[in-house]
Design a protein around this motif. Structure first.
Motif, mmCIF file in Angstrom:
data_model
loop_
_atom_site.group_PDB
_atom_site.id
_atom_site.type_symbol
_atom_site.label_atom_id
_atom_site.label_comp_id
_atom_site.label_asym_id
_atom_site.label_seq_id
_atom_site.Cartn_x
_atom_site.Cartn_y
_atom_site.Cartn_z
ATOM 1 N N GLN A 1 -33.238 68.582 -15.496
ATOM 2 C CA GLN A 1 -33.002 68.781 -14.070
ATOM 3 C C GLN A 1 -32.605 67.478 -13.388
ATOM 4 O OE1 GLN A 1 -36.468 70.777 -12.477
ATOM 5 N NE2 GLN A 1 -36.003 72.684 -13.554
ATOM 6 N N GLY A 2 -31.754 66.713 -14.081
ATOM 7 C CA GLY A 2 -31.212 65.478 -13.538
ATOM 8 C C GLY A 2 -32.081 64.256 -13.703
ATOM 9 N N ASN A 3 -33.288 64.413 -14.246
ATOM 10 C CA ASN A 3 -34.193 63.295 -14.449
ATOM 11 C C ASN A 3 -34.099 62.800 -15.892
ATOM 12 O OD1 ASN A 3 -35.431 63.394 -11.782
ATOM 13 N ND2 ASN A 3 -36.394 65.289 -12.477
ATOM 14 N N ALA A 4 -33.982 61.485 -16.054
ATOM 15 C CA ALA A 4 -33.816 60.904 -17.383
ATOM 16 C C ALA A 4 -35.098 61.027 -18.194
ATOM 17 C CB ALA A 4 -33.413 59.441 -17.266
ATOM 18 N N LEU A 5 -34.945 61.438 -19.463
ATOM 19 C CA LEU A 5 -36.083 61.551 -20.377
ATOM 20 C C LEU A 5 -36.077 60.463 -21.439
ATOM 21 C CD1 LEU A 5 -36.194 65.400 -21.049
ATOM 22 C CD2 LEU A 5 -37.508 64.080 -19.370
ATOM 23 N N GLY A 6 -34.953 59.823 -21.644
ATOM 24 C CA GLY A 6 -34.859 58.805 -22.690
ATOM 25 C C GLY A 6 -33.420 58.660 -23.133
ATOM 26 N N SER A 7 -33.207 57.805 -24.124
ATOM 27 C CA SER A 7 -31.852 57.573 -24.613
ATOM 28 C C SER A 7 -31.823 57.658 -26.126
ATOM 29 C CB SER A 7 -31.339 56.205 -24.147
ATOM 30 O OG SER A 7 -32.123 55.166 -24.719
ATOM 31 N N ALA A 8 -30.640 57.909 -26.641
ATOM 32 C CA ALA A 8 -30.434 57.991 -28.083
ATOM 33 C C ALA A 8 -28.980 57.624 -28.355
ATOM 34 C CB ALA A 8 -30.764 59.390 -28.606
ATOM 35 N N THR A 9 -28.540 57.883 -29.574
ATOM 36 C CA THR A 9 -27.195 57.525 -30.000
ATOM 37 C C THR A 9 -26.480 58.756 -30.519
ATOM 38 O OG1 THR A 9 -27.957 55.302 -30.600
ATOM 39 C CG2 THR A 9 -25.855 55.994 -31.516
ATOM 40 N N GLY A 10 -25.179 58.768 -30.402
ATOM 41 C CA GLY A 10 -24.357 59.815 -30.991
ATOM 42 C C GLY A 10 -22.958 59.279 -31.228
ATOM 43 N N PHE A 11 -22.153 60.059 -31.922
ATOM 44 C CA PHE A 11 -20.751 59.693 -32.126
ATOM 45 C C PHE A 11 -19.930 60.966 -32.157
ATOM 46 C CE2 PHE A 11 -22.754 60.121 -36.249
ATOM 47 C CZ PHE A 11 -21.842 60.806 -37.041
#
Length: 241
Positions: free
Chosen positions: A4-14
């Protein structure tokens, strides 16, 4: 990852391309917020992402960045990502079709290229991602060195993966794992030594995290998983609350 627009964390992708479509490749646990084996929540608060914001290269302006948001579920609550057609979420690799590619340039990896490199025990590989969300020059990824820790030709734990020994951390889940040699040299599948005129690289798989918090051993899902997920086009599933 966002809820709902709130950041939960980050990760990586390609990104990979197939049949004119573009797909973000990352891990099941990244898009679902759940453990791939049990489908229990990863976060103590039980939150899970409903969308993902991807930082892309701006078209014609390498080094400039455009964020694009992609939904993770359709209006019926069914996941939009594809998962492995046989092992489903046990293979911690998903492909999310990209719906908004306007104004971006895609520099795609090619998991369909004919394999050339013979992966050696203790041989070096590179994990390219964002440890703890760390980037430079805007959104350039960090290269981390690792070493093959289990026989690449054999499946670890009866699943299409192998182990890598590397000091990886949170945020690197979903990283492409590549063989890279700046001088262009490599040993091919027949045991011959290939010599190129410049840097040589080959996609070897997708990183998905360490076997435990106390270990530097991590899982790499073989590049064949990427091909099978994209070609299988099996919509994802999420069990439990």
């Amino acid at each position: 990852m966002q809820f709902q627009g709130n950041a939960l964390g980050s990760a990586t992708g390609f990104v990979v391309e197939r049949g004119g479509s573009k797909y973000l490749i990352t891990n099941f646990h990244v898009v679902s917020g759940r453990h791939p084996d049990t489908h229990t929540s990863i976060r103590p608060d039980g939150a899970w992402p409903d969308s993902i914001q991807i930082v892309h290269n701006a078209a014609g302006r390498l080094g400039n960045w455009i964020p694009k948001s992609e939904q993770l579920y359709d209006t019926m609550g069914v996941p939009l990502w594809f998962e492995h057609p046989v092992h489903r979420s046990q293979v911690d690799v998903v492909a999310l079709p990209l719906t908004d590619t306007v104004g971006i340039d895609v520099h795609a990896h090619d998991p369909w290229a004919s394999p050339r490199v013979a992966i050696q025990m203790a041989g070096p590989l590179s994990i390219i991602g964002f440890p703890f969300g760390t980037a430079y020059a805007g959104a350039m990824a960090i290269w981390v060195q690792g070493f093959v820790a289990s026989e690449w030709a054999m499946d670890f734990g009866n699943l299409p993966r192998f182990l890598i020994d590397s000091r990886t951390r949170e945020g690197q889940s979903g990283s492409p794992v590549i063989f890279y040699n700046v001088g262009g040299g490599f040993q091919d599948l027949r045991g011959n030594i290939g010599i190129g005129g410049g840097p040589f690289e080959e996609l070897m798989g997708v990183y998905s995290g360490r076997i435990s918090q106390e270990s530097d051993l991590g899982f790499v899902w073989k590049v064949s998983c990427v091909r099978e997920v994209v070609q299988g086009r099996v919509r994802g599933t999420v069990r439990g609350p």
